[in-house]
Enzyme design. Structure first.
Site, PDB file in Angstrom:
ATOM      1  N   ILE A  88       0.851  -1.189   0.000  1.00 54.59           N
ATOM      2  CA  ILE A  88       0.000   0.000   0.000  1.00 54.59           C
ATOM      3  C   ILE A  88       0.889   1.241   0.000  1.00 54.59           C
ATOM      4  O   ILE A  88       1.781   1.364   0.837  1.00 54.59           O
ATOM      5  CB  ILE A  88      -0.928   0.036   1.228  1.00 54.59           C
ATOM      6  CG1 ILE A  88      -1.787  -1.234   1.305  1.00 54.59           C
ATOM      7  CG2 ILE A  88      -1.813   1.283   1.189  1.00 54.59           C
ATOM      8  CD1 ILE A  88      -2.814  -1.362   0.217  1.00 54.59           C
ATOM      9  N   LYS A  91       1.074   7.593   1.088  1.00 54.61           N
ATOM     10  CA  LYS A  91       0.329   8.851   0.942  1.00 54.61           C
ATOM     11  C   LYS A  91      -1.121   8.571   0.576  1.00 54.61           C
ATOM     12  O   LYS A  91      -2.044   9.216   1.088  1.00 54.61           O
ATOM     13  CB  LYS A  91       0.969   9.748  -0.112  1.00 54.61           C
ATOM     14  CG  LYS A  91       0.222  11.073  -0.271  1.00 54.61           C
ATOM     15  CD  LYS A  91       0.855  11.986  -1.304  1.00 54.61           C
ATOM     16  CE  LYS A  91       0.061  13.273  -1.450  1.00 54.61           C
ATOM     17  NZ  LYS A  91       0.653  14.192  -2.450  1.00 54.61           N
ATOM     18  N   CYS A 189      12.287   7.929   0.508  1.00 54.50           N
ATOM     19  CA  CYS A 189      11.122   7.539  -0.284  1.00 54.50           C
ATOM     20  C   CYS A 189      11.511   7.401  -1.751  1.00 54.50           C
ATOM     21  O   CYS A 189      12.241   8.237  -2.299  1.00 54.50           O
ATOM     22  CB  CYS A 189      10.014   8.571  -0.115  1.00 54.50           C
ATOM     23  SG  CYS A 189       8.600   8.314  -1.213  1.00 54.50           S
ATOM     24  N   ASP A 196      13.286   8.468   5.408  1.00 54.04           N
ATOM     25  CA  ASP A 196      12.573   7.476   6.212  1.00 54.04           C
ATOM     26  C   ASP A 196      13.535   6.992   7.295  1.00 54.04           C
ATOM     27  O   ASP A 196      14.600   6.454   6.981  1.00 54.04           O
ATOM     28  CB  ASP A 196      12.120   6.291   5.351  1.00 54.04           C
ATOM     29  CG  ASP A 196      11.103   6.688   4.300  1.00 54.04           C
ATOM     30  OD1 ASP A 196      10.249   7.531   4.595  1.00 54.04           O
ATOM     31  OD2 ASP A 196      11.163   6.145   3.177  1.00 54.04           O
ATOM     32  N   HIS A 228       9.889   1.437   2.361  1.00 57.69           N
ATOM     33  CA  HIS A 228      10.279   0.704   3.573  1.00 57.69           C
ATOM     34  C   HIS A 228      10.317  -0.809   3.329  1.00 57.69           C
ATOM     35  O   HIS A 228      11.283  -1.496   3.684  1.00 57.69           O
ATOM     36  CB  HIS A 228       9.280   0.956   4.709  1.00 57.69           C
ATOM     37  CG  HIS A 228       9.010   2.379   5.028  1.00 57.69           C
ATOM     38  ND1 HIS A 228       8.380   3.251   4.163  1.00 57.69           N
ATOM     39  CD2 HIS A 228       9.248   3.088   6.167  1.00 57.69           C
ATOM     40  CE1 HIS A 228       8.256   4.435   4.743  1.00 57.69           C
ATOM     41  NE2 HIS A 228       8.771   4.369   5.951  1.00 57.69           N
ATOM     42  N   GLU A 229       9.224  -1.321   2.766  1.00 59.70           N
ATOM     43  CA  GLU A 229       9.082  -2.762   2.575  1.00 59.70           C
ATOM     44  C   GLU A 229      10.171  -3.308   1.658  1.00 59.70           C
ATOM     45  O   GLU A 229      10.693  -4.407   1.868  1.00 59.70           O
ATOM     46  CB  GLU A 229       7.703  -3.077   1.975  1.00 59.70           C
ATOM     47  CG  GLU A 229       6.526  -2.584   2.817  1.00 59.70           C
ATOM     48  CD  GLU A 229       6.060  -1.185   2.438  1.00 59.70           C
ATOM     49  OE1 GLU A 229       4.875  -0.889   2.648  1.00 59.70           O
ATOM     50  OE2 GLU A 229       6.876  -0.382   1.926  1.00 59.70           O
ATOM     51  N   ARG A 257       4.837   8.941   9.647  1.00 56.43           N
ATOM     52  CA  ARG A 257       4.656  10.119   8.803  1.00 56.43           C
ATOM     53  C   ARG A 257       3.187  10.155   8.397  1.00 56.43           C
ATOM     54  O   ARG A 257       2.632   9.138   7.980  1.00 56.43           O
ATOM     55  CB  ARG A 257       5.555  10.065   7.562  1.00 56.43           C
ATOM     56  CG  ARG A 257       5.419  11.310   6.682  1.00 56.43           C
ATOM     57  CD  ARG A 257       6.175  11.176   5.376  1.00 56.43           C
ATOM     58  NE  ARG A 257       7.604  11.050   5.616  1.00 56.43           N
ATOM     59  CZ  ARG A 257       8.429  10.425   4.792  1.00 56.43           C
ATOM     60  NH1 ARG A 257       7.954   9.848   3.707  1.00 56.43           N
ATOM     61  NH2 ARG A 257       9.719  10.370   5.054  1.00 56.43           N
ATOM     62  N   GLY A 258       2.578  11.339   8.526  1.00 52.10           N
ATOM     63  CA  GLY A 258       1.178  11.457   8.149  1.00 52.10           C
ATOM     64  C   GLY A 258       0.259  10.589   8.983  1.00 52.10           C
ATOM     65  O   GLY A 258      -0.775  10.127   8.507  1.00 52.10           O
TER      66      GLY A 258
END
Length: 281
Positions: A88, A91, A189, A196, A228-229, A257-258
């Site tokens: 996923i 953002k 990112c 990150d 990240h993944e 984040r967010g």
């Protein structure tokens, strides 16, 4: 990274583009990224993965209206299985959650059902989800990875370009079973190149890995652009390739984040991840 350039799945993302916030429920805001984009470069195929695992998300900014219009809040725990076709995009996840803000739902169960249905459809695979009242977290302490921290080494570093070759020839003939921890993991990112920040736990059984070389390898992610993944799967792949441990688990917990934090783990042995918040989360 050049291997991602021009990919249509990435070009279609809202990430890195100006967007508007939707205040009423809209499942179409969710966007998935094919896991194959990273796995192809590592020669990993969906039908023959060398690991199992998941992507654990914590949703801190989730709110909706009850049937009387009174705002409700919750903290959500989501885990995507590592076998889902898509990860996923964060953002889009944030924008999707914001779309709940002015939407009325009859009860918490319907909110859970809606989230699970939409995330499963976007990920194209197995997803687990639970919503918790804030009181569930009030007595939970800040925790740390259990293991030996390798960060305080008297070494000099002047190159921050990703280089898996730091792991080449990094093992000795001594057999060990140990858990190593670093809080110096930092990548960027894939699309926006925003930093990150994360902590990583590496648990393995096999030939002893040189801690200086391992730390240099982890620090080399500092200017590396991936999600990240993808970083966690790359770490798992590189350690297996160069160090050949009998068992291996890689688990990273990133700062939020967010209103979202992402905590991917990959393992080729029995492993149940602890989900407590680390100091920077």
């Amino acid at each position: 990274m050049s291997l991602y350039q021009g990919d249509k799945a990435l070009e279609a993302l809202s990430l890195g583009k100006e967007t508007q916030y939707h205040t009423h429920y809209d499942a179409s805001l969710l966007q998935g990224v094919p896991r194959r984009l990273n796995r192809d470069s590592l020669s990993l195929t969906a039908d023959n993965l060398p690991f199992h695992g998941g992507d654990i998300w914590t949703m801190y900014e989730l709110s909706w209206l009850n049937s009387q219009g009174l705002p409700q809040v919750a903290i959500g725990h989501v885990e995507l299985d590592a076998t889902t076709e898509n990860l996923i995009e964060s953002k889009s996840f944030k924008l999707y959650l914001n779309s709940f803000n002015q939407t009325r739902f009859e009860n918490w169960h319907i909110v859970e059902e809606t989230l699970l249905k939409d995330l499963t459809a976007c990920a194209k695979g197995r997803v687990h989800l639970t919503l918790y009242p804030l009181s569930h977290f009030t007595s939970q302490p800040i925790v740390d990875f259990v293991g030996e921290c390798i960060d305080n080494q008297p070494i000099e570093i002047d190159n921050y370009q990703f280089d898996s070759q730091w792991l080449n020839g990094s093992t000795t003939d001594t057999l060990v079973e140990e858990t190593l921890v670093s809080h110096l993991l930092k990548s960027n990112c894939l699309i926006t190149h925003q930093p990150d920040w994360g902590s990583v736990m590496i648990q393995y059984k096999g030939k002893k890995i040189d801690r200086e070389k391992l730390l240099r390898y982890l620090v080399s992610f500092r200017q590396h652009n991936e999600f990240h993944e993808q970083c966690v799967e790359r770490i798992f792949h590189d350690i297996m390739t160069f160090c050949s441990p009998d068992t291996l688990t890689v688990y990273a917990r990133y700062t939020r984040r967010g209103g979202l934090d992402i905590n991917p783990w990959r393992s080729n042995c029995e492993f149940v991840p602890e989900t407590g918040r680390l100091a920077r989360q």
